[in-house]
Design a protein around this motif. Structure first.
Motif, PDB file in Angstrom:
ATOM      1  N   LEU A  37       0.825  -1.208   0.000  1.00 54.80           N
ATOM      2  CA  LEU A  37       0.000   0.000   0.000  1.00 54.80           C
ATOM      3  C   LEU A  37       0.862   1.263   0.000  1.00 54.80           C
ATOM      4  O   LEU A  37       0.609   2.205  -0.752  1.00 54.80           O
ATOM      5  CB  LEU A  37      -0.921   0.003   1.223  1.00 54.80           C
ATOM      6  N   THR A  38       1.848   1.279   0.873  1.00 51.94           N
ATOM      7  CA  THR A  38       2.696   2.467   0.977  1.00 51.94           C
ATOM      8  C   THR A  38       3.463   2.721  -0.310  1.00 51.94           C
ATOM      9  O   THR A  38       3.556   3.857  -0.789  1.00 51.94           O
ATOM     10  CB  THR A  38       3.674   2.318   2.162  1.00 51.94           C
ATOM     11  N   GLN A  39       4.016   1.652  -0.881  1.00 53.02           N
ATOM     12  CA  GLN A  39       4.770   1.806  -2.121  1.00 53.02           C
ATOM     13  C   GLN A  39       3.889   2.255  -3.279  1.00 53.02           C
ATOM     14  O   GLN A  39       4.337   2.961  -4.185  1.00 53.02           O
ATOM     15  CB  GLN A  39       5.458   0.483  -2.471  1.00 53.02           C
ATOM     16  N   SER A  40       2.620   1.859  -3.234  1.00 51.05           N
ATOM     17  CA  SER A  40       1.713   2.197  -4.332  1.00 51.05           C
ATOM     18  C   SER A  40       1.132   3.601  -4.207  1.00 51.05           C
ATOM     19  O   SER A  40       0.468   4.072  -5.130  1.00 51.05           O
ATOM     20  CB  SER A  40       0.557   1.193  -4.397  1.00 51.05           C
ATOM     21  N   PHE A  41       1.391   4.274  -3.093  1.00 53.51           N
ATOM     22  CA  PHE A  41       0.724   5.557  -2.872  1.00 53.51           C
ATOM     23  C   PHE A  41       1.214   6.655  -3.806  1.00 53.51           C
ATOM     24  O   PHE A  41       0.597   7.723  -3.895  1.00 53.51           O
ATOM     25  CB  PHE A  41       0.860   5.999  -1.405  1.00 53.51           C
ATOM     26  N   GLU A  42       2.298   6.404  -4.515  1.00 52.12           N
ATOM     27  CA  GLU A  42       2.731   7.380  -5.518  1.00 52.12           C
ATOM     28  C   GLU A  42       1.643   7.590  -6.567  1.00 52.12           C
ATOM     29  O   GLU A  42       1.598   8.635  -7.230  1.00 52.12           O
ATOM     30  CB  GLU A  42       4.026   6.915  -6.184  1.00 52.12           C
ATOM     31  N   ILE A  43       0.762   6.593  -6.715  1.00 55.13           N
ATOM     32  CA  ILE A  43      -0.380   6.750  -7.627  1.00 55.13           C
ATOM     33  C   ILE A  43      -1.218   7.940  -7.196  1.00 55.13           C
ATOM     34  O   ILE A  43      -1.733   8.698  -8.028  1.00 55.13           O
ATOM     35  CB  ILE A  43      -1.239   5.466  -7.639  1.00 55.13           C
ATOM     36  N   SER A  99       2.521   8.997   3.941  1.00 53.55           N
ATOM     37  CA  SER A  99       2.238   8.934   2.507  1.00 53.55           C
ATOM     38  C   SER A  99       1.043   9.824   2.188  1.00 53.55           C
ATOM     39  O   SER A  99       1.029  10.547   1.177  1.00 53.55           O
ATOM     40  CB  SER A  99       1.936   7.487   2.096  1.00 53.55           C
ATOM     41  N   HIS A 100       0.042   9.787   3.061  1.00 56.76           N
ATOM     42  CA  HIS A 100      -1.119  10.669   2.902  1.00 56.76           C
ATOM     43  C   HIS A 100      -0.711  12.134   3.070  1.00 56.76           C
ATOM     44  O   HIS A 100      -1.207  13.012   2.367  1.00 56.76           O
ATOM     45  CB  HIS A 100      -2.194  10.322   3.930  1.00 56.76           C
ATOM     46  N   TYR A 101       0.181  12.375   4.011  1.00 55.73           N
ATOM     47  CA  TYR A 101       0.637  13.745   4.259  1.00 55.73           C
ATOM     48  C   TYR A 101       1.347  14.297   3.031  1.00 55.73           C
ATOM     49  O   TYR A 101       1.142  15.454   2.640  1.00 55.73           O
ATOM     50  CB  TYR A 101       1.579  13.742   5.462  1.00 55.73           C
ATOM     51  N   LYS A 102       2.162  13.456   2.418  1.00 58.15           N
ATOM     52  CA  LYS A 102       2.873  13.859   1.206  1.00 58.15           C
ATOM     53  C   LYS A 102       1.877  14.201   0.099  1.00 58.15           C
ATOM     54  O   LYS A 102       2.044  15.189  -0.629  1.00 58.15           O
ATOM     55  CB  LYS A 102       3.799  12.734   0.758  1.00 58.15           C
ATOM     56  N   SER A 103       0.819  13.409  -0.020  1.00 59.61           N
ATOM     57  CA  SER A 103      -0.211  13.673  -1.016  1.00 59.61           C
ATOM     58  C   SER A 103      -0.954  14.964  -0.701  1.00 59.61           C
ATOM     59  O   SER A 103      -1.252  15.766  -1.593  1.00 59.61           O
ATOM     60  CB  SER A 103      -1.196  12.499  -1.065  1.00 59.61           C
ATOM     61  N   ALA A 104      -1.258  15.172   0.595  1.00 60.28           N
ATOM     62  CA  ALA A 104      -1.973  16.383   0.991  1.00 60.28           C
ATOM     63  C   ALA A 104      -1.148  17.629   0.693  1.00 60.28           C
ATOM     64  O   ALA A 104      -1.671  18.650   0.233  1.00 60.28           O
ATOM     65  CB  ALA A 104      -2.326  16.312   2.478  1.00 60.28           C
ATOM     66  N   VAL A 105       0.159  17.556   0.951  1.00 59.55           N
ATOM     67  CA  VAL A 105       1.038  18.681   0.646  1.00 59.55           C
ATOM     68  C   VAL A 105       1.023  18.974  -0.850  1.00 59.55           C
ATOM     69  O   VAL A 105       0.977  20.130  -1.283  1.00 59.55           O
ATOM     70  CB  VAL A 105       2.478  18.389   1.130  1.00 59.55           C
ATOM     71  N   PRO A 161       0.656  14.120  10.596  1.00 59.03           N
ATOM     72  CA  PRO A 161       2.048  13.923  11.032  1.00 59.03           C
ATOM     73  C   PRO A 161       2.172  13.125  12.329  1.00 59.03           C
ATOM     74  O   PRO A 161       1.612  13.512  13.357  1.00 59.03           O
ATOM     75  CB  PRO A 161       2.547  15.363  11.235  1.00 59.03           C
ATOM     76  N   PRO A 162       2.905  12.000  12.322  1.00 59.30           N
ATOM     77  CA  PRO A 162       3.040  11.153  13.514  1.00 59.30           C
ATOM     78  C   PRO A 162       3.664  11.855  14.711  1.00 59.30           C
ATOM     79  O   PRO A 162       3.367  11.541  15.851  1.00 59.30           O
ATOM     80  CB  PRO A 162       3.936  10.015  13.021  1.00 59.30           C
ATOM     81  N   ARG A 163       4.551  12.831  14.462  1.00 59.30           N
ATOM     82  CA  ARG A 163       5.227  13.494  15.578  1.00 59.30           C
ATOM     83  C   ARG A 163       4.254  14.296  16.431  1.00 59.30           C
ATOM     84  O   ARG A 163       4.535  14.577  17.605  1.00 59.30           O
ATOM     85  CB  ARG A 163       6.362  14.394  15.070  1.00 59.30           C
ATOM     86  N   PHE A 164       3.087  14.673  15.859  1.00 57.67           N
ATOM     87  CA  PHE A 164       2.079  15.371  16.643  1.00 57.67           C
ATOM     88  C   PHE A 164       1.241  14.386  17.452  1.00 57.67           C
ATOM     89  O   PHE A 164       0.892  14.633  18.593  1.00 57.67           O
ATOM     90  CB  PHE A 164       1.157  16.194  15.740  1.00 57.67           C
ATOM     91  N   GLN A 165       0.915  13.255  16.844  1.00 58.43           N
ATOM     92  CA  GLN A 165       0.029  12.294  17.482  1.00 58.43           C
ATOM     93  C   GLN A 165       0.752  11.392  18.479  1.00 58.43           C
ATOM     94  O   GLN A 165       0.151  10.964  19.467  1.00 58.43           O
ATOM     95  CB  GLN A 165      -0.637  11.406  16.414  1.00 58.43           C
TER      96      GLN A 165
END
Length: 315
Positions: free
Chosen positions: A111-117, A255-261, A284-288
């Motif tokens: 899933l993570t690798q495919s998120f570039e889609i 991966s979602h964060y990268k897409s959102a940016v 971002p995991p550092r916040f949660q």
């Protein structure tokens, strides 16, 4: 016509099987005689599967968006299939637990690798237009993803960071009111729940609470601590648990964060995500500091949870 010993043996086994169930084997053989050969497209219901995409707009890239999310939910179903096997195994062995965790990590790795889609596979202009027809729906509303989290760790570890100590001995119902993801779909200015969150809770709240109770002693963290107390937490099992922690709580949300940016970052003010989710604080995991297996990580690793990933991606 003479049957080989192998066929005669199988017929005898079938006869024994159907007699034990009070069934007539000849009737089942008739059914086998008249049945048509199975085809690939019928077996996986291909025509039905390919008919499940219903774009709301004329923008071609919306179909990419729909199909990718459907694929994601199918992967989540695979993960839950493994989670259920682990929770139900009696007795659960280290070998079985480790093997099933490896499967889960492979699913999340794919899933993570495919998120570039999602990151680079759609035109930004198209996305920003067709997304407006999706309100208030949001990927935030993936019930399967929340179930995976509940299987993976103690319910308290899913509570918002600043409430964990206070609610450590609270009931599942009380902890549920402060789960971390709720704050990602709450209006910052008013503190009110978004429609996205209200819909989500209406559909899944009871399911999540019941699953949390049922897995109080069978979630992966509870099982890992049990194995550790018995001296059976092998290096391989620990490695798979740590990998799952990173896959679900760092790699996947970032991966979602990268897409959102890529799609929602705009100066001077960021574009809101569908459903009004506060992606800047929610993803971002550092916040949660959402960590499934806190006892397996060092103080420094917990303190800098996900920071290296963000630094590398955002430069």
């Amino acid at each position: 016509m003479q049957f080989s010993p192998e066929i005669e043996g199988r017929l005898a086994q079938l006869q024994e099987k159907y007699e034990a169930m009070g069934q007539d084997m000849n009737s089942y053989l008739d059914g086998l005689l008249y049945a048509d050969f199975l085809t690939y497209w019928d077996y996986i219901h291909l025509d039905t599967l390919l008919s499940l995409q219903s774009p709301k707009t004329p923008f071609p890239d919306e179909e990419i968006f729909i199909i990718y999310h459907q694929i994601t939910e199918l992967y989540f179903k695979l993960v839950l299939h493994e989670c259920q096997q682990i929770a139900a195994a009696q007795p659960l062995t280290v070998v079985f637990f480790t093997a099933r965790l490896k499967r889960i990590n492979r699913y999340f790795g794919a899933l993570t690798q495919s998120f570039e889609i999602m990151v680079d596979g759609m035109e930004k202009e198209q996305f920003l237009k067709f997304r407006m027809s999706l309100l208030p729906a949001s990927g935030f509303q993936s019930g399967q993803y929340r179930m995976i989290e509940i299987y993976a760790t103690d319910f308290i570890n899913l509570v918002a960071k600043d409430k964990r100590e206070e609610l450590r001995t609270a009931t599942i119902e009380e902890q549920f009111e402060y789960l971390y993801w709720k704050f990602g779909a709450t209006e910052l200015s008013t503190g009110k729940k978004t429609l996205t969150l209200k819909q989500f809770e209406k559909k899944y709240a009871k399911t999540f609470i019941e699953l949390g109770k049922a897995n109080a002693n069978y979630n992966f963290n509870s099982l890992a601590l049990k194995f550790e107390a018995e001296g059976n937490l092998t290096p391989e099992l620990k490695a798979e648990l740590c990998q799952l922690d990173v896959n679900v709580n760092v790699n996947w949300p970032l991966s979602h964060y990268k897409s959102a940016v890529r799609y929602l970052n705009r100066e001077p003010e960021e574009i809101k995500a569908t459903g009004g989710t506060n992606w800047q604080k929610y993803l971002p995991p550092r916040f949660q500091k959402r960590i499934f297996y806190p006892s397996l990580w060092s103080t420094d690793e917990v303190e800098n949870w996900g920071k290296a990933w963000v630094d590398s991606v955002l430069g």
